[in-house]
Design a protein around this motif. Structure first.
Motif, mmCIF file in Angstrom:
data_model
loop_
_atom_site.group_PDB
_atom_site.id
_atom_site.type_symbol
_atom_site.label_atom_id
_atom_site.label_comp_id
_atom_site.label_asym_id
_atom_site.label_seq_id
_atom_site.Cartn_x
_atom_site.Cartn_y
_atom_site.Cartn_z
ATOM 1 N N ILE A 8 -13.620 24.705 -5.223
ATOM 2 C CA ILE A 8 -14.046 26.103 -5.317
ATOM 3 C C ILE A 8 -12.867 27.036 -5.018
ATOM 4 O O ILE A 8 -12.707 28.096 -5.639
ATOM 5 C CB ILE A 8 -15.223 26.364 -4.366
ATOM 6 N N LEU A 9 -12.004 26.619 -4.076
ATOM 7 C CA LEU A 9 -10.820 27.428 -3.780
ATOM 8 C C LEU A 9 -9.899 27.524 -4.998
ATOM 9 O O LEU A 9 -9.267 28.563 -5.237
ATOM 10 C CB LEU A 9 -10.067 26.828 -2.596
ATOM 11 N N GLU A 10 -9.822 26.443 -5.788
ATOM 12 C CA GLU A 10 -9.018 26.487 -7.018
ATOM 13 C C GLU A 10 -9.586 27.507 -7.998
ATOM 14 O O GLU A 10 -8.829 28.221 -8.685
ATOM 15 C CB GLU A 10 -8.977 25.106 -7.658
ATOM 16 N N LEU A 11 -10.902 27.592 -8.079
ATOM 17 C CA LEU A 11 -11.520 28.616 -8.930
ATOM 18 C C LEU A 11 -11.197 30.013 -8.410
ATOM 19 O O LEU A 11 -10.946 30.947 -9.179
ATOM 20 C CB LEU A 11 -13.033 28.404 -8.988
ATOM 21 N N TYR A 12 -11.219 30.159 -7.085
ATOM 22 C CA TYR A 12 -10.940 31.479 -6.491
ATOM 23 C C TYR A 12 -9.532 31.958 -6.825
ATOM 24 O O TYR A 12 -9.293 33.167 -6.970
ATOM 25 C CB TYR A 12 -11.138 31.413 -4.980
ATOM 26 N N SER A 23 -26.571 31.512 -6.309
ATOM 27 C CA SER A 23 -27.320 30.345 -5.811
ATOM 28 C C SER A 23 -28.750 30.741 -5.463
ATOM 29 O O SER A 23 -29.704 30.014 -5.769
ATOM 30 C CB SER A 23 -26.618 29.748 -4.588
ATOM 31 N N LYS A 24 -28.917 31.888 -4.812
ATOM 32 C CA LYS A 24 -30.264 32.335 -4.426
ATOM 33 C C LYS A 24 -31.098 32.671 -5.659
ATOM 34 O O LYS A 24 -32.281 32.351 -5.736
ATOM 35 C CB LYS A 24 -30.161 33.544 -3.510
ATOM 36 N N ASP A 40 -23.009 25.007 -5.539
ATOM 37 C CA ASP A 40 -22.009 26.037 -5.208
ATOM 38 C C ASP A 40 -20.883 26.089 -6.241
ATOM 39 O O ASP A 40 -20.371 27.169 -6.568
ATOM 40 C CB ASP A 40 -21.444 25.774 -3.803
ATOM 41 N N TYR A 41 -20.492 24.937 -6.759
ATOM 42 C CA TYR A 41 -19.414 24.923 -7.747
ATOM 43 C C TYR A 41 -19.848 25.624 -9.039
ATOM 44 O O TYR A 41 -19.106 26.407 -9.625
ATOM 45 C CB TYR A 41 -18.975 23.495 -8.048
ATOM 46 N N GLN A 58 -19.636 30.670 -12.450
ATOM 47 C CA GLN A 58 -20.248 31.857 -13.045
ATOM 48 C C GLN A 58 -19.584 33.132 -12.543
ATOM 49 O O GLN A 58 -19.376 34.088 -13.305
ATOM 50 C CB GLN A 58 -21.752 31.883 -12.730
ATOM 51 N N VAL A 59 -19.235 33.133 -11.251
ATOM 52 C CA VAL A 59 -18.549 34.308 -10.702
ATOM 53 C C VAL A 59 -17.217 34.515 -11.421
ATOM 54 O O VAL A 59 -16.875 35.629 -11.850
ATOM 55 C CB VAL A 59 -18.328 34.131 -9.184
#
Length: 793
Positions: A5-9, A29-30, A40-41, A46-47
């Motif tokens: 996820i940090l790589e995506l960030y 997620s919600k 979460d990934y 999507q973000v």
């Protein structure tokens, strides 16, 4: 936040702080928490996609529709293809316990095909589509599927529309070819239309430590029959689609398998459609029970007229555990015993249910009244209270149900004069005895247990056998007993509760239990309450209540058959006085605390050691008194004041109990403080050598039992009297454990090491609770102490 996820960030760190990035992940997620694939990934992807907007992937998918064969993993604006197959939705539970659904669609164009996954929110879009339609699906994610090829996952906002501007030359034709059962070819996919002949009960299996389930429907068309196997989640389609024997179905995309030269169908990504299809009607032939002979694959309808509990057994082949259940099915021509196995035993059955059984095997059986019994198998269909019964059948079955559902009043049962009659009764359980073990003639071990049973109008004795004897029952609890066998006892009618009987505890708010008198009411009808001072030898049918004022340790002994027995003594008291209680075996091993209130229902009152005592027999129940009974008892402190009356030695009488005496020890006799006892019969023996035999019972003694005793005289200002302290009290007096004394004195043969300690007891003042008895040998009264309250010099 993990490394992926940090790589995506890293792609959006110049536009968002790490906190803002995490917040957006949480929002997605919600919003999609009901979708199991949204982790979460996925939310982080999507973000990133929403922020970058013009990313390379978006450029690739910005309005461009690629051929299915050219799709690469990542977001795709739209895909187009012809629907070649749609699966039935499958239900699932999310990690948070919420329900959802998933189904698959196969899309195809001239360049390839792809599996499309639709989730809960997408499935409702399918109502306007069917196999053969060319569709456009927007906003999808292309991912690696479970087979390693590409797979399209719909998002919550994905759309499906008919693609009207399609160039038909780019899409293969769809032909819904229906194949007759006789023309099926192994290792192909096929569509068939057939009628369901039978739906067996799903059975469970274990694979790789996980439990699964499977069942095989029997299908029939004009050309033949075939089985259609459903696995795991697909088994739920039977209930979700409301499938039943006799329904006609269209099955699309069934897998044709061949095993041992026989074809079968398996459901995977295909679809079952229930409808009114053109397939020959199938009428199941049912046989009357009275016409059954030894034959296979028969079908019957009837009423469950006798029902037994589920039994477990160990298979000889592999040592695994199996289950079976027997019940009788009756129609207007007779009855037959039926045995169901495995998962079929989990089906909820009740005596009086109408049952339909299809595909069972009848066998000769010398142990049944009809001479035949019925066995089910994996392919048997068992239906409880089925629909579509004729009016004639309903009339017949209702008449049988009235007969088999009759509950006999116990006042009627009391008047029976014939053994062996089977009855169903309802009542409350009383006087539940201990479990007794015995050995049968064949060497096997059996168990028996007695109880009393009453419905307020009558009372019968119960005898539980084997597994029924080992069950737990509540005194005063409401129970229904089915298939109890009448046995004419010496003084009353009794009911035998054996392997074929059922004991069903009834909730107090159930209709059947509500018509029973309360436990208190029935107890008052059956028993009379007596104070301890009023009990008499051989009293029967009484209840006594008291508070425990003395409790001994459990003593273990050897029975004549070599087994271990246990005994314990209590003393209980009420306003009127006190009495000793003897408890045996399991009751002796229970924890009883001084000060507790206790109640004995139907105890035996006997005369022993010059006084009355309570013996807890097989018919005695030990209960906790209710609030009103406890309120009638003095507190423990009040009992101590009223029962432990202080007396001087001069004032003692030979029938005094629980008197409190204070005096000084003198003439403490220390020449013989360990008495050797036979462990078998308890008689005193002389240990003249290491190996000896009890002269009373003739048993060889390897390890004797020792009795510790300290005799003395007790003196106060008014006189003196003999007193002997045994075992626990002797240990307390000497401040030593019996085991240590045995070791120190070489099993009592050398009392030298103890002489000083024994001599020091002379001059010790003790306050004791004691009974008084008359010593016939010395013609004087003596003290039998029960408790040392204090000791001092």
């Amino acid at each position: 936040m993990d490394n992926e996820i940090l790589e995506l960030y890293e792609q959006v760190k110049d536009k968002l702080t790490i906190e803002e990035f995490q917040a957006k992940i949480n929002d997605i997620s919600k919003e999609n928490e009901e979708l199991s694939f949204v982790d979460d990934y996925y939310a982080a992807e999507q973000v990133v996609n929403n922020i970058i907007g013009a990313s390379e992937d978006d450029q690739k998918s910005n309005g461009e529709i690629l051929n299915i064969g050219d799709l690469e993993q990542g977001p795709q604006a739209a895909i187009v293809g012809r629907i070649m197959g749609i699966s039935n939705p499958k239900s699932f539970k999310t990690r948070k316990g919420k329900s959802g659904q998933v189904c698959n669609m196969e899309l195809k164009d001239s360049t390839g095909d792809i599996r499309v996954v639709l989730w809960t929110e997408n499935i409702k879009l399918l109502k306007n589509f069917k196999e053969g339609n060319i569709v456009k699906i927007t906003d999808v994610d292309i991912k690696e599927g479970f087979r390693g090829d590409n797979e399209a996952n719909l998002r919550p906002r994905s759309t499906i529309t008919h693609f009207k501007e399609a160039d038909l030359s780019k899409f293969p034709e769809y032909e819904e070819k229906i194949t007759d059962i006789e023309d099926l070819v192994p290792e192909t996919k096929a569509n068939i239309i057939a009628r369901i002949v039978r739906i067996p009960t799903p059975r469970t299996y274990e694979k790789n430590g996980k439990e699964g389930k499977v069942t095989s429907l029997e299908l029939k068309d004009a050309t033949g029959e075939i089985s259609y196997t459903l696995w795991n989640k697909n088994v739920d389609l039977i209930d979700e689609l409301g499938l039943d024997a006799g329904d006609s179905v269209k099955i699309l995309g069934a897998q044709v398998r061949e095993r041992n030269g026989e074809l079968s169908l398996t459901h995977w990504d295909g679809r079952i459609i229930k409808g009114d299809f053109d397939v020959p009607e199938f009428t199941q032939e049912f046989i009357k029970i009275g016409d059954i002979t030894e034959q296979n694959n028969i079908a019957i309808k009837g009423v469950i007229s006798k029902l037994q509990d589920i039994r477990t057994f160990t298979r000889k082949s592999d040592g695994s555990e199996g289950k079976l259940r027997n019940f009788d099915v009756s129609d207007d021509t007779g009855s037959i015993r039926t045995t169901i196995w495995g998962n079929d035993t989990d089906i909820l059955l009740t005596k009086g249910d109408i049952v339909k059984i299809i595909g069972a095997d009848a066998r000769f059986d010398d142990y049944t009244d009809s001479g035949y019994s019925l066995n089910t198998n994996f392919n048997t269909q068992l239906s409880i209270n089925p629909e579509n019964l004729s009016d004639e059948e309903l009339d017949i079955f209702d008449e049988i149900k009235q007969k088999v559902s009759q509950i006999k009043r116990l006042s009627e049962v009391e008047e029976f004069d014939e053994d062996g009659i089977e009855v169903d009764v309802i009542g409350r359980m009383f006087a539940i005895g201990e479990i007794n073990e015995f050995q049968r003639d064949d060497g096997s071990v059996g168990y028996a247990r007695s109880a009393k049973f009453s419905d307020g109008e009558g009372r019968v004795g119960l005898t539980f056998w084997d597994q029924k004897a080992k069950q737990e029952y509540k005194t005063g609890g409401a129970y229904k007993i089915e298939n109890a066998k009448v046995r004419l006892g010496m003084y009353e009618v009794e009911l035998n509760i054996g392997g074929s009987a059922r004991v069903i505890e009834l909730p107090e708010d159930s209709d059947q239990a509500r018509f029973l008198p309360s436990f208190k009411t029935i107890e008052t009808m059956l028993y009379s309450h007596k104070s301890l001072a009023d009990v008499e030898e051989d009293d029967e049918g009484i209840i006594v209540t008291g508070r425990i004022i003395e409790s001994s340790d459990v003593r273990e002994f050897d029975r004549t058959d070599g087994s271990k027995g246990y005994v314990k003594s209590l003393e209980i008291a009420d306003n009127s006085g006190s009495i000793n209680v003897t408890l045996w075996n399991e009751n002796a091993k229970k924890e009883w605390n001084v000060g507790d209130a206790i109640k004995f229902q139907d105890p035996q009152i006997s005369f022993r050691n010059d006084s009355l005592e309570i013996n807890v027999s097989r018919s005695t129940s030990i209960l906790e008194p209710d609030e009103s009974e406890i309120d009638d008892l003095p507190t423990y402190d009040e009992l101590k004041e009223s029962i432990y009356v202080p007396k001087t030695i001069e004032a003692l009488e030979d029938d005094d109990r629980n008197v409190r005496i204070t005096g000084t020890l003198k003439e403490v006799f220390g020449n013989k403080i360990l008495i050797t006892k036979c462990p078998s019969c308890g008689n005193t023996v002389d240990q003249s050598s290491d190996d000896f035999v009890c002269s009373f019972c003739g048993e060889p003694i390897d390890e004797p039992r020792y009795l510790l005793m300290v005799p003395a005289r007790l003196e106060d200002d008014t006189g003196e009297i003999s007193i002997t302290f045994f075992d626990n009290l002797a240990e307390e007096l000497l401040d030593m454990k019996k085991e240590d004394i045995i070791n120190l004195t070489d099993n009592g043969s050398d009392l030298g090491p103890m002489e000083g300690r024994i001599d020091d007891l002379n001059g010790l003042t003790v306050e004791v609770i004691t009974n008084v008895s008359f010593d016939d040998y010395n013609e004087e009264i003596r003290l039998n102490p029960k408790r040392i309250l204090s000791k001092y010099y």
